[in-house]
Design a protein around this motif. Structure first.
Motif, PDB file in Angstrom:
ATOM      1  N   TRP A  67     -17.288   3.132   8.178  1.00  0.00           N
ATOM      2  CA  TRP A  67     -16.833   3.404   9.541  1.00  0.00           C
ATOM      3  C   TRP A  67     -16.602   2.124  10.322  1.00  0.00           C
ATOM      4  CZ3 TRP A  67     -14.848   7.899  10.035  1.00  0.00           C
ATOM      5  CH2 TRP A  67     -15.318   8.959   9.259  1.00  0.00           C
ATOM      6  N   ALA A  68     -17.351   1.073  10.037  1.00  0.00           N
ATOM      7  CA  ALA A  68     -17.083  -0.215  10.679  1.00  0.00           C
ATOM      8  C   ALA A  68     -15.717  -0.733  10.237  1.00  0.00           C
ATOM      9  CB  ALA A  68     -18.175  -1.223  10.337  1.00  0.00           C
ATOM     10  N   GLY A  69     -15.421  -0.618   8.936  1.00  0.00           N
ATOM     11  CA  GLY A  69     -14.108  -1.021   8.446  1.00  0.00           C
ATOM     12  C   GLY A  69     -13.000  -0.148   9.004  1.00  0.00           C
ATOM     13  N   HIS A  70     -13.243   1.152   9.089  1.00  0.00           N
ATOM     14  CA  HIS A  70     -12.257   2.084   9.657  1.00  0.00           C
ATOM     15  C   HIS A  70     -11.958   1.721  11.113  1.00  0.00           C
ATOM     16  CE1 HIS A  70     -10.190   5.994  10.007  1.00  0.00           C
ATOM     17  NE2 HIS A  70     -10.741   6.081  11.207  1.00  0.00           N
ATOM     18  N   GLY A  71     -13.009   1.413  11.875  1.00  0.00           N
ATOM     19  CA  GLY A  71     -12.824   1.075  13.283  1.00  0.00           C
ATOM     20  C   GLY A  71     -12.071  -0.227  13.493  1.00  0.00           C
ATOM     21  N   THR A  72     -12.362  -1.236  12.656  1.00  0.00           N
ATOM     22  CA  THR A  72     -11.653  -2.509  12.809  1.00  0.00           C
ATOM     23  C   THR A  72     -10.194  -2.375  12.385  1.00  0.00           C
ATOM     24  OG1 THR A  72     -12.555  -3.177  10.656  1.00  0.00           O
ATOM     25  CG2 THR A  72     -13.687  -3.987  12.623  1.00  0.00           C
ATOM     26  N   ARG A  73      -9.917  -1.549  11.385  1.00  0.00           N
ATOM     27  CA  ARG A  73      -8.515  -1.304  11.012  1.00  0.00           C
ATOM     28  C   ARG A  73      -7.779  -0.590  12.140  1.00  0.00           C
ATOM     29  NH1 ARG A  73     -11.126  -0.263   6.048  1.00  0.00           N
ATOM     30  NH2 ARG A  73     -11.088   2.003   6.376  1.00  0.00           N
ATOM     31  N   TRP A  74      -8.450   0.371  12.745  1.00  0.00           N
ATOM     32  CA  TRP A  74      -7.844   1.087  13.885  1.00  0.00           C
ATOM     33  C   TRP A  74      -7.521   0.128  15.023  1.00  0.00           C
ATOM     34  CZ3 TRP A  74     -10.559   1.321  18.605  1.00  0.00           C
ATOM     35  CH2 TRP A  74      -9.920   2.040  19.617  1.00  0.00           C
ATOM     36  N   ALA A  75      -8.414  -0.836  15.267  1.00  0.00           N
ATOM     37  CA  ALA A  75      -8.227  -1.748  16.398  1.00  0.00           C
ATOM     38  C   ALA A  75      -7.108  -2.759  16.155  1.00  0.00           C
ATOM     39  CB  ALA A  75      -9.535  -2.480  16.706  1.00  0.00           C
ATOM     40  N   LEU A  76      -6.931  -3.200  14.912  1.00  0.00           N
ATOM     41  CA  LEU A  76      -6.039  -4.327  14.646  1.00  0.00           C
ATOM     42  C   LEU A  76      -4.709  -3.961  13.995  1.00  0.00           C
ATOM     43  CD1 LEU A  76      -8.594  -7.011  13.382  1.00  0.00           C
ATOM     44  CD2 LEU A  76      -7.572  -6.804  15.649  1.00  0.00           C
ATOM     45  N   LEU A  77      -4.640  -2.806  13.357  1.00  0.00           N
ATOM     46  CA  LEU A  77      -3.435  -2.455  12.614  1.00  0.00           C
ATOM     47  C   LEU A  77      -2.556  -1.475  13.388  1.00  0.00           C
ATOM     48  CD1 LEU A  77      -4.902  -2.044   9.014  1.00  0.00           C
ATOM     49  CD2 LEU A  77      -3.760  -4.040  10.009  1.00  0.00           C
ATOM     50  N   PRO A  78      -1.272  -1.424  13.068  1.00  0.00           N
ATOM     51  CA  PRO A  78      -0.381  -0.463  13.731  1.00  0.00           C
ATOM     52  C   PRO A  78      -0.718   0.972  13.337  1.00  0.00           C
ATOM     53  CG  PRO A  78       0.762  -1.607  11.959  1.00  0.00           C
ATOM     54  CD  PRO A  78      -0.553  -2.307  12.135  1.00  0.00           C
ATOM     55  N   ASP A  79      -0.205   1.925  14.108  1.00  0.00           N
ATOM     56  CA  ASP A  79      -0.517   3.333  13.857  1.00  0.00           C
ATOM     57  C   ASP A  79      -0.100   3.774  12.459  1.00  0.00           C
ATOM     58  OD1 ASP A  79      -1.545   3.544  16.395  1.00  0.00           O
ATOM     59  OD2 ASP A  79       0.296   4.335  17.285  1.00  0.00           O
ATOM     60  N   ALA A  80       0.942   3.156  11.909  1.00  0.00           N
ATOM     61  CA  ALA A  80       1.424   3.541  10.581  1.00  0.00           C
ATOM     62  C   ALA A  80       0.383   3.311   9.499  1.00  0.00           C
ATOM     63  CB  ALA A  80       2.696   2.761  10.254  1.00  0.00           C
ATOM     64  N   ALA A  81      -0.571   2.424   9.755  1.00  0.00           N
ATOM     65  CA  ALA A  81      -1.605   2.133   8.756  1.00  0.00           C
ATOM     66  C   ALA A  81      -2.527   3.320   8.536  1.00  0.00           C
ATOM     67  CB  ALA A  81      -2.423   0.920   9.192  1.00  0.00           C
ATOM     68  N   VAL A 102       0.851  -1.182   0.000  1.00  0.00           N
ATOM     69  CA  VAL A 102       0.000   0.000   0.000  1.00  0.00           C
ATOM     70  C   VAL A 102       0.890   1.236   0.000  1.00  0.00           C
ATOM     71  CG1 VAL A 102      -1.786   1.266   1.248  1.00  0.00           C
ATOM     72  CG2 VAL A 102      -1.807  -1.237   1.237  1.00  0.00           C
ATOM     73  N   GLU A 103       0.594   2.158  -0.883  1.00  0.00           N
ATOM     74  CA  GLU A 103       1.395   3.371  -1.014  1.00  0.00           C
ATOM     75  C   GLU A 103       1.472   4.137   0.306  1.00  0.00           C
ATOM     76  OE1 GLU A 103       1.576   7.357  -3.892  1.00  0.00           O
ATOM     77  OE2 GLU A 103      -0.013   5.851  -4.125  1.00  0.00           O
ATOM     78  N   ASP A 104       2.654   4.645   0.608  1.00  0.00           N
ATOM     79  CA  ASP A 104       2.933   5.448   1.806  1.00  0.00           C
ATOM     80  C   ASP A 104       2.931   4.633   3.094  1.00  0.00           C
ATOM     81  OD1 ASP A 104       3.106   7.767   0.239  1.00  0.00           O
ATOM     82  OD2 ASP A 104       0.947   8.135   0.414  1.00  0.00           O
ATOM     83  N   THR A 105       2.875   3.312   2.994  1.00  0.00           N
ATOM     84  CA  THR A 105       2.941   2.463   4.188  1.00  0.00           C
ATOM     85  C   THR A 105       3.864   1.282   3.898  1.00  0.00           C
ATOM     86  OG1 THR A 105       1.183   0.875   3.682  1.00  0.00           O
ATOM     87  CG2 THR A 105       0.499   3.002   4.573  1.00  0.00           C
ATOM     88  N   SER A 106       4.201   0.565   4.961  1.00  0.00           N
ATOM     89  CA  SER A 106       4.994  -0.661   4.815  1.00  0.00           C
ATOM     90  C   SER A 106       4.107  -1.900   4.844  1.00  0.00           C
ATOM     91  CB  SER A 106       6.021  -0.749   5.949  1.00  0.00           C
ATOM     92  OG  SER A 106       5.357  -0.780   7.208  1.00  0.00           O
ATOM     93  N   LEU A 107       2.794  -1.695   4.761  1.00  0.00           N
ATOM     94  CA  LEU A 107       1.831  -2.787   4.887  1.00  0.00           C
ATOM     95  C   LEU A 107       1.434  -3.330   3.521  1.00  0.00           C
ATOM     96  CD1 LEU A 107      -0.507  -1.165   7.549  1.00  0.00           C
ATOM     97  CD2 LEU A 107       1.225  -2.909   7.957  1.00  0.00           C
ATOM     98  N   THR A 108       1.029  -4.576   3.524  1.00  0.00           N
ATOM     99  CA  THR A 108       0.469  -5.160   2.312  1.00  0.00           C
ATOM    100  C   THR A 108      -1.013  -4.814   2.215  1.00  0.00           C
ATOM    101  OG1 THR A 108      -0.148  -7.237   3.386  1.00  0.00           O
ATOM    102  CG2 THR A 108       2.082  -7.087   2.461  1.00  0.00           C
ATOM    103  N   LEU A 109      -1.541  -4.936   1.009  1.00  0.00           N
ATOM    104  CA  LEU A 109      -2.971  -4.695   0.812  1.00  0.00           C
ATOM    105  C   LEU A 109      -3.789  -5.703   1.605  1.00  0.00           C
ATOM    106  CD1 LEU A 109      -5.123  -3.050  -0.605  1.00  0.00           C
ATOM    107  CD2 LEU A 109      -4.873  -4.528  -2.614  1.00  0.00           C
TER     108      LEU A 109
END
Length: 283
Positions: A212-226, A50-57
Motif C-alpha cells: 500500500w505504501a508503493g501503491h500510494g506513491t505510484r498514485w501520487a507521482l504517476l499519471p492516471d493511465a498508470a 508495461v502491458e496495457d500502459t504507455s509507461l516503462t517498467l
C-alpha cells in the motif's frame, strides 16, 4: 516549561544531532550503495514497457522504491537502534533521568525520519533524470507524496520499536526485520506489477504496509493511465489509507505497553550480560 515538552525538545535536538553525525559517518555507505543498486535497476528497466500502459517498467519502479524505503526505514531503523541502545546502556541512562524515555523516543523518531528522507532524496533526485515521466509532477502531487510517506512511516515506526524491544541482540533485530521485509517486497509489486503474481500472493501482499505504501506513491507521482497496471485497473487510495491507518493505530496501541514493560525490566546487570554476549560474538 512543561517537563514533558522539555523532554520532547531535547529529543528533537538529539535526533537532529545524531542525524548530522550520521552524515559524516560510514553509515551512509549503505545508503549510497543501495541508491546505486536501485538506479542500476531503473537503467535496465528503462526500455521495458508495461502491458496495457504507455509507461516503462522503470516509471512504475521508481515511486514504488520510494514507498518501499519508508517501510524499510520505519521498521529496520528503530528496531536496530533500540536493540543497540539496550546493549550499550543508552536506554538505561535515558530511563534514569526525568522524562528521559520521552526524549529518547522522540530522538529515535526524528533521526529515523531524517535518515529515511535523506535516503529517498539520494535515490529520487538522480532517478528523476532516468525516468522522464516525473517531469509533470506538480506541487499538489508532492504534497500527496509527503502525506503517503508520513502515513507509511506511522504504520511502521511503532512495529520497528516493538521488534527492537523484544529482540535479544542487534543481530536478531536485523534478522527479525530484514528477512520478512525481503520476502514481502518480492510479492508487493515493487520491482514489477503485482498483477503478474498468483492471486493468493496478491492477497497476502495486500495485508502488509509494503504494497500500500508503493501503491500510494505510484498514485501520487504517476499519471492516471498508470492505474491500468494496478489490481482492478484503478487507484484504491481509500483502501490504502484504511490498511496503513489500521497498522498505525494498532501499532501505537501495542508499542507503548511493550516499550514500558521493556524499560521497567532494564537493569545494569541485564545490560552487562548483553555487553558480554556482544564481546563474545566479536571475539
Amino acid at each position: 516549561m512543561n517537563a514533558t515538552l522539555h523532554g520532547v525538545r531535547l529529543g528533537l535536538e538529539r535526533g537532529l544531532r545524531e542525524f548530522r553525525h550520521s552524515l559524516r559517518s560510514s553509515d551512509q555507505f549503505f545508503t549510497l550503495f543501495s541508491s546505486i543498486g536501485f538506479l542500476t535497476v531503473l537503467w535496465f528497466q528503462r526500455d521495458s514497457r508495461v502491458e496495457d500502459t504507455s509507461l516503462t517498467l522503470a516509471a512504475l519502479t521508481l515511486p514504488s522504491i520510494i514507498g518501499m524505503s519508508v517501510v524499510f526505514g520505519g521498521l529496520v531503523g528503530p528496531a536496530g537502534q533500540l536493540a543497540v541502545n539496550r546493549e550499550d546502556g543508552t536506554l538505561l541512562r535515558a530511563k534514569a533521568v526525568p522524562n528521559g524515555m520521552v526524549g529518547y523516543l522522540v530522538g529515535r523518531v526524528t533521526q529515523t525520519s531524517l535518515d529515511t528522507a535523506f535516503a529517498q532524496l539520494a535515490f529520487l533526485v538522480p532517478g528523476a533524470f532516468l525516468v522522464d515521466v516525473l517531469a509533470g509532477v506538480g506541487a499538489a502531487d508532492l504534497l500527496a507524496l509527503v502525506a503517503v510517506l508520513l502515513l507509511g512511516m506511522l504504520a511502521t515506526l511503532p512495529w520497528g520499536a516493538v521488534i527492537g524491544s523484544i529482540a535479544k541482540s542487534p543481530g536478531s533485530a536485523m534478522g527479525m526485520t530484514m528477512l520478512p521485509i525481503m520476502g514481502v517486497t518480492a510479492i508487493s509489486g515493487i520491482f514489477y506489477p503485482i498483477t503478474a503474481m498468483p492471486g493468493w500472493l496478491q492477497a497476502v501482499a495486500q495485508v502488509f504496509p509494503m504494497y500500500w505504501a508503493g501503491h500510494g506513491t505510484r498514485w501520487a507521482l504517476l499519471p492516471d493511465a498508470a492505474a491500468a497496471a494496478e489490481l482492478g485497473g484503478t487507484w484504491r487510495l481509500p483502501l490504502a489509507v484504511v490498511v496503513l491507518g489500521t497498522w498505525a493505530v494498532v501499532g501505537f496501541l501495542v508499542a507503548p505497553t511493550i516499550l514500558r514493560r521493556m524499560a521497567r525490566r532494564e537493569s545494569g546487570s541485564d545490560m552487562e550480560s548483553r555487553r558480554q554476549a556482544a564481546l563474545q560474538r566479536i571475539s
